[in-house]
Each structure stands twice: as C-alpha cells, then as structure tokens.
Design a protein around this motif. Structure first.
Motif, PDB file in Angstrom:
ATOM      1  N   GLY A 199      -5.441 -59.247  89.366  1.00 34.31           N
ATOM      2  CA  GLY A 199      -4.249 -59.561  88.523  1.00 34.31           C
ATOM      3  C   GLY A 199      -3.920 -60.920  89.265  1.00 34.31           C
ATOM      4  O   GLY A 199      -4.445 -61.508  90.136  1.00 34.31           O
ATOM      5  N   ASN A 200      -2.507 -61.514  88.749  1.00 33.98           N
ATOM      6  CA  ASN A 200      -2.188 -62.441  89.288  1.00 33.98           C
ATOM      7  C   ASN A 200      -1.377 -62.633  90.618  1.00 33.98           C
ATOM      8  O   ASN A 200      -1.855 -61.333  91.237  1.00 33.98           O
ATOM      9  CB  ASN A 200      -1.099 -63.261  88.183  1.00 33.98           C
ATOM     10  N   LEU A 201      -1.246 -63.732  91.335  1.00 35.15           N
ATOM     11  CA  LEU A 201      -0.671 -63.720  92.736  1.00 35.15           C
ATOM     12  C   LEU A 201       0.171 -62.635  93.072  1.00 35.15           C
ATOM     13  O   LEU A 201       0.209 -62.097  93.976  1.00 35.15           O
ATOM     14  CB  LEU A 201      -0.160 -64.954  93.168  1.00 35.15           C
ATOM     15  N   ALA A 202       1.339 -62.410  91.990  1.00 37.47           N
ATOM     16  CA  ALA A 202       2.500 -61.563  92.340  1.00 37.47           C
ATOM     17  C   ALA A 202       2.042 -60.271  92.258  1.00 37.47           C
ATOM     18  O   ALA A 202       2.353 -59.312  92.953  1.00 37.47           O
ATOM     19  CB  ALA A 202       3.514 -61.857  91.198  1.00 37.47           C
ATOM     20  N   THR A 258      -1.222 -73.737  88.685  1.00 37.90           N
ATOM     21  CA  THR A 258      -0.807 -72.397  88.309  1.00 37.90           C
ATOM     22  C   THR A 258       0.281 -72.416  87.221  1.00 37.90           C
ATOM     23  O   THR A 258       1.263 -73.289  87.097  1.00 37.90           O
ATOM     24  CB  THR A 258      -0.147 -71.683  89.482  1.00 37.90           C
ATOM     25  N   HIS A 259       0.371 -71.555  86.381  1.00 38.14           N
ATOM     26  CA  HIS A 259       1.366 -71.401  85.415  1.00 38.14           C
ATOM     27  C   HIS A 259       2.474 -70.293  85.652  1.00 38.14           C
ATOM     28  O   HIS A 259       3.397 -70.550  84.982  1.00 38.14           O
ATOM     29  CB  HIS A 259       0.832 -70.810  84.106  1.00 38.14           C
ATOM     30  N   TYR A 292       7.728 -66.690  92.301  1.00 38.06           N
ATOM     31  CA  TYR A 292       7.114 -65.367  91.573  1.00 38.06           C
ATOM     32  C   TYR A 292       5.742 -65.120  92.483  1.00 38.06           C
ATOM     33  O   TYR A 292       5.417 -63.813  92.686  1.00 38.06           O
ATOM     34  CB  TYR A 292       6.987 -65.329  90.170  1.00 38.06           C
ATOM     35  N   ALA A 293       5.070 -66.062  92.950  1.00 36.37           N
ATOM     36  CA  ALA A 293       3.665 -65.854  93.264  1.00 36.37           C
ATOM     37  C   ALA A 293       3.147 -66.011  94.708  1.00 36.37           C
ATOM     38  O   ALA A 293       2.307 -66.303  95.308  1.00 36.37           O
ATOM     39  CB  ALA A 293       2.915 -67.156  92.657  1.00 36.37           C
ATOM     40  N   GLN A 307      -7.271 -64.070  95.449  1.00 40.62           N
ATOM     41  CA  GLN A 307      -5.819 -63.551  95.901  1.00 40.62           C
ATOM     42  C   GLN A 307      -5.950 -62.043  95.857  1.00 40.62           C
ATOM     43  O   GLN A 307      -5.295 -61.382  96.609  1.00 40.62           O
ATOM     44  CB  GLN A 307      -4.697 -63.900  94.881  1.00 40.62           C
ATOM     45  N   ALA A 308      -6.800 -61.305  94.953  1.00 36.70           N
ATOM     46  CA  ALA A 308      -6.759 -59.956  95.125  1.00 36.70           C
ATOM     47  C   ALA A 308      -7.562 -59.456  96.203  1.00 36.70           C
ATOM     48  O   ALA A 308      -6.947 -58.487  96.987  1.00 36.70           O
ATOM     49  CB  ALA A 308      -7.710 -59.381  93.845  1.00 36.70           C
TER      50      ALA A 308
END
Length: 613
Positions: free
Chosen positions: A589-592, A247-248, A253-254, A209-210
């Motif tokens: 980082g996470n998707l968001a 995914t958590h 959000y993502a 995703q990054a």
C-alpha cells in the motif's frame, strides 16, 4: 433501508424518520450526554451476554467494522442480524468492555455532525478493553423514530495485546548499559543484525515502505525480524524509478510508523529524497536488513509450523533460515502487465513498459514521436517527461475514462481537517479515517467527489475539450474507491493536465486499444493509425499474487489468495490479514496505509506467536 446495489458495495445510507418528539443533540441534550448514555446501555448489553438485546442499542441497518479487536482478522459486519451472529460466537471469550469517551479538548470528543443533509450523527472516539487487549473505537449514533439514539456505525481497533505491549513510551528500552559484558551497543547491534546465533521469527521480503513499517512494528513487539531486499541500498525501490517522480500524496498524510517527517519537510517528496529518508529510517529504527540478497526457494512445514527459506547473499554465499512468519512486502501490485500485439516485431521504433522508464532526455526525445498507452499516474508523468525533454509530439492513448483531480485543489480537499496542518495527531486521524466501512466511505465519497468536480471545473472542462474522457468512478465515488478496488484508474494532476488542455500532449481515444503494430506506428482497433518512434506501455501491474508465485513458487501462491479489491464484507482481499496460507502474509500500500495497517498485521503476527490464534 439498504438499496439493492447494482454493483457490489454500492449502498445508500438510510434516512432515519424524524422522531415524533425531537430530542436532537442540538436542543435538549448535549452530544456527550447522548453518547455517554448510549455507552452505558451498550456496556450493560455486553455484560449481560445476551446479544438478543443488541436491538435496544443498535439500528437494524447498522454497521460494525472491526480491526483485530474481536477476531484476529479485518471484518465488516452489516445489519443487526449479521452483527448479532458474529458477536454471539466471540463475545463469551473476548469479553468486550467499553471504557470511556474522548474527553473534551481531545480529538474526536462527542460532537454532532451531518454527513448528509438528511442524516445526523452523534459521534465520538472511545476506548475499550477485551480479555486479550486494549483499543480505541469510534461510534456514530442516529436517532430512531421513537427519539432513542442507537448505533448506526461502530468501529473497534486493537491497539495492544495485554502482556505484550510495544516497547514504546514508558516501556521503552533502558539503553544505558556501561558494562562491557555482552559487548557495547554497536557490538550487540552487529550480533543482532547478523543472526549468527539465532533465527529471525519473521522474515520480510522487501525493504520499501511496507517492509520498513512492519519491521519497526514487529521489533517493538519483541519479534526478531529480518528484511531481505535485492536492491543495493535501502530506498532504491524509489531511487531507481523515473527521474521526475514526486509523491502524489501530501506529507501530512504519508508519515511512517513512530517517526513522522519533520515539520519543514516538503509537502510532496521527490523520489530520491524519500529514498534517503527510508535509508535513515532503517538505521534509526535499528532494522535488520540484508541488501543485495535474494530468496531462491521457500517451503512450509505443517508439522514444525515453520518455513525453510534459502537465500543468496551478495558475496554468493547461501544461508537457510527457518522463520515461523513470512511476509511478502514488495508493493501492493504484482508483476508488470506487459501486453504484446500482432506485428510488434515489425515496428522500427522502441517499445517498453512504464516500469522500465527512467528519464526522457533531449538526446532520447528530440525529434521523436511518443505514444504512451495508459492514462494513470505513470502514463501522465511519462508523457509530461517526454514533452519537457523536447519530443516532437507526445500522445496519450486512452481506452477508458480516468478520474483526474488536481493535487493543489482536490488533493487538499481529500484530507482537509484530518491529514493537514490543522488536523489532529496522526494516530487519532488514523482511527477516524478507518472508522467507517469502505462501502459507506464510497457512498459518502459521492458528495466529496462532486465538490471537487465543482472546484476543478475549469481543468475538467479543458480536458474534455481536448478529447480526454474524465470518469468520476463507480457510482460517482471518486479516487478512493478506484484505489481500493482497482489500485489505479486515476491521475493526481501535478502538471500534465495543463499540457493536455493546451494541446501540447495530445489524446487519442479507442476503447479496444491497439489492434497491432506497423513499421512506423500502431494501428488502433477503430482503424486509426498513430505514428510513433517510441511506445511506452503504461499498462499497470498484475495482482500481487503473481509476485508471490515468481519469488516463492506455485505451491505457496496456489494456497494464498488474490490481493486487493473487496471481499463480500467490504474488506480488502488478502492484504494485511490472513492470506490463505499458514504463516504467510501480504503487506503493501501507500505510505499512509502501510503506517496504519502495519500495526494490525504486527498484532496478528504477535498473536500467532504467543498462541492467541
């Protein structure tokens, strides 16, 4: 006043004395009237060029968070003195000029809010221009003792660089070329992908995703970009993880840059489905990705301001590239942290790190005693996986407290009103979500953490009765602070807590952890013995800098900074900003967060390419 922190970035928000003559937003003046009057006064101070007048529009204990608008970096300034010093150096050239407040009916139009019972803010989103770009900001005003409204919190974020705007919306490419000159779309696309007659300006290592978010942003800014990844398919960084992974973070959000998930997408995404989405995203966004490709060496030339990067392609052929920008996008963590213990060679069972876990099946789990070392997300998921596969026993070894919140309760509360079905457009929510300095978000997080604790009392009480130590984070600030400072130390409950409460997954606590292995299990530092056939070390990952060292070598890693946790100002170290090495950047980082911060990193890279920094 600011309370002297016991820990870095522990702050207590000031409670402004009530003015002698009240002119609250709820009585004489509307929030819009108050915000507009302040914006005009603020503009006048900026136009005068005399920063000493900032005291007329800002509180002594004020905060200003800036993302690439006033300097090509991520900055947080706290206190009028620090803000004045910073502005005095940049204002003559940047020429900040506020424009307008959000209109009524738009997201974050002027309103009155009370983040704490003793604190009242008039808040609004606003637009601004500088000499180099355009952006959006967020203001929060608090009333002084004399009744005057002054800025308590300010945020400025660059959206675009003048003359180098993204090729989106009205600026999108034409695309409708019928002539055969230069080839049709597919032929031109292949030439771009191959880089046979050109070099990529930006080389990204990693197609998760990054890397995908950043490549999409860079290409929209006209920067030729290539991603290299050692996986066989885009999305394999998710597909190859353990079978039950979901995914958590909720889908609301993502999202990814430019291309949100469909409205019928599941709230929590299974790993293989997410991998397929990444593969489709890469194709639809026309990203240039060389798969099964590895970086074998990299060096930087100060004289040419460019890199020499040697890569090996899947057929064994070599290629040398000369990008001016090199981005490591292999995830916000580094190499797996794999401890070793005395007597480990004597253990007759199996030991492996959680990063190697794929799936527990009846053939591998039945009749086995499982010990999982670590109580973060992965540790819980792996324990649940082994229990459901029929293991004889599953035990979690917990060294320190873990923050636990339930995805279906606290998880929704984290994003309520911002990233949910009732929230504003994602691009507006992104501005709002980043508009407070991180230490202030931590301080306000105490109330939210307390509310989540109350809503999840039954689960938390059951965990404690089962011997699980629940920790609510430093200063009681909950999940967000743990993520931004440690990158872990929490579990978003998607089922394992119920197993722990019921005694189906047992918990053993020992602060000093494992003293050593014996043939049939592990001896803990407190003297207790835990029988085990399989020991899974869900012990996390090192700093992302360790990946830089492994892939790019010591010379580059030694010049680059550590990644994650907060610097003295309260911004993340290293990530999405200058790394300490010229032309080298970290992205993760996470998707968001990848969606949000890929924009700011892409703007920094574009600014470097066109000579603005």
């Amino acid at each position: 006043m600011l309370v002297t922190p016991l820990q870095p970035h522990n702050v207590s928000l000031p409670h402004f004395p009530k003015p002698a003559v009240t002119t609250t937003a709820s009585s004489k003046c509307s929030p819009r009237t108050i915000a507009q009057a302040w914006l005009e006064r603020f503009s006048a101070v900026l136009s005068s060029g005399d920063v000493s007048h900032l005291s007329t529009v800002m509180h002594q204990d004020s905060w200003w968070r800036d993302h690439v608008a006033l300097s090509w970096d991520l900055r947080t300034l706290h206190g009028l003195e620090a803000i004045t010093s910073f502005l005095s150096s940049v204002l003559p050239t940047i020429k900040l000029h506020p424009l307008s407040l959000a209109e009524d009916g738009e997201s974050y139009a002027p309103s009155i809010v009370s983040p704490l019972p003793e604190l009242e803010w008039v808040q609004s989103m606003f637009t601004f221009e500088t000499s180099t770009g355009r952006g959006r900001g967020f203001l929060r005003l608090a009333q002084a003792v004399d009744g005057d409204w002054k800025a308590h919190m300010l945020y400025t974020a660059l959206d675009e660089i003048k003359g180098y705007e993204e090729t989106t919306g009205a600026r999108r490419a034409h695309g409708g070329q019928n002539s055969s000159l230069g080839g049709n779309w597919l032929e031109r696309r292949q030439q771009t992908y191959d880089f046979t007659e050109s070099e990529p300006t930006a080389l990204i290592i990693g197609a998760g995703q990054a890397g995908l978010n950043l490549a999409a942003r860079l290409q929209a800014l006209g920067i030729p970009t290539l991603i290299v990844d050692r996986q066989k398919r885009v999305g394999d960084n998710w597909r190859t993880r353990y079978r039950t992974l979901v995914t958590h973070d909720p889908v609301t959000y993502a999202h990814m840059s430019y291309l949100p998930f469909p409205s019928n997408w599941p709230l929590y995404t299974p790993k293989d489905k997410l991998g397929d989405w990444f593969e489709a995203y890469a194709s639809l966004m026309e990203l240039n990705i060389w798969l099964s490709t590895s970086v074998t060496s990299a060096s930087y030339s100060e004289s040419s301001k460019s890199w020499t990067v040697d890569i090996t392609k899947p057929d064994g052929s070599k290629r040398t590239l000369h990008p001016s920008q090199l981005i490591l996008a292999t995830g916000h963590s580094g190499e797996p942290r794999i401890p070793t213990f005395p007597g480990q060679d004597s253990f007759k069972g199996t030991v492996y790190h959680g990063s190697m876990h794929k799936d527990a099946t009846p053939s591998t789990a039945s009749g086995k005693k499982i010990l999982v070392v670590g109580t973060g997300n992965s540790g819980h998921d792996i324990a649940q996986n082994y229990h459901e596969a029929g293991a004889e026993s599953v035990t979690l070894l917990q060294r320190s407290g873990t923050y636990v919140l339930q995805a279906e309760k606290g998880g929704h509360m984290l994003h309520a009103g911002t990233y949910d079905e009732t929230g504003p457009p994602t691009e507006d929510a992104d501005i709002y979500s980043q508009s407070l300095p991180l230490p202030v978000q931590f301080a306000l997080g105490r109330n939210l953490t307390a509310a989540i604790k109350e809503a999840e009392a039954e689960n938390l009480e059951g965990l404690e009765k089962a011997g699980f130590k629940v920790d609510f984070g430093l200063d009681g600030s909950g999940l967000f602070r743990k993520y931004m400072t440690k990158g872990g130390g929490y579990y978003i409950d998607v089922g394992c807590s119920e197993l722990i409460r019921a005694g189906k997954v047992k918990v053993v606590r020992c602060e000093q952890g494992i003293a050593g292995f014996e043939p049939s299990g592990v001896r803990l530092a407190d003297g207790n013995f835990v029988e085990a056939d399989v020991v899974v070390l869900a012990t996390g990952y090192d700093n992302m800098r360790t990946s830089a060292r492994k892939i790019l070598g010591d010379e580059i890693a030694d010049k680059a900074s550590d990644v994650w946790d907060l610097d003295d100002e309260g911004e993340l170290n290293g990530m999405w900003r200058p790394s300490g090495h010229k032309g080298f950047w970290y992205m993760g980082g996470n998707l968001a967060l990848c969606r949000i911060y890929s924009k700011f990193l892409a703007l920094q890279i574009k600014a470097a390419e066109v000579g603005l920094q």
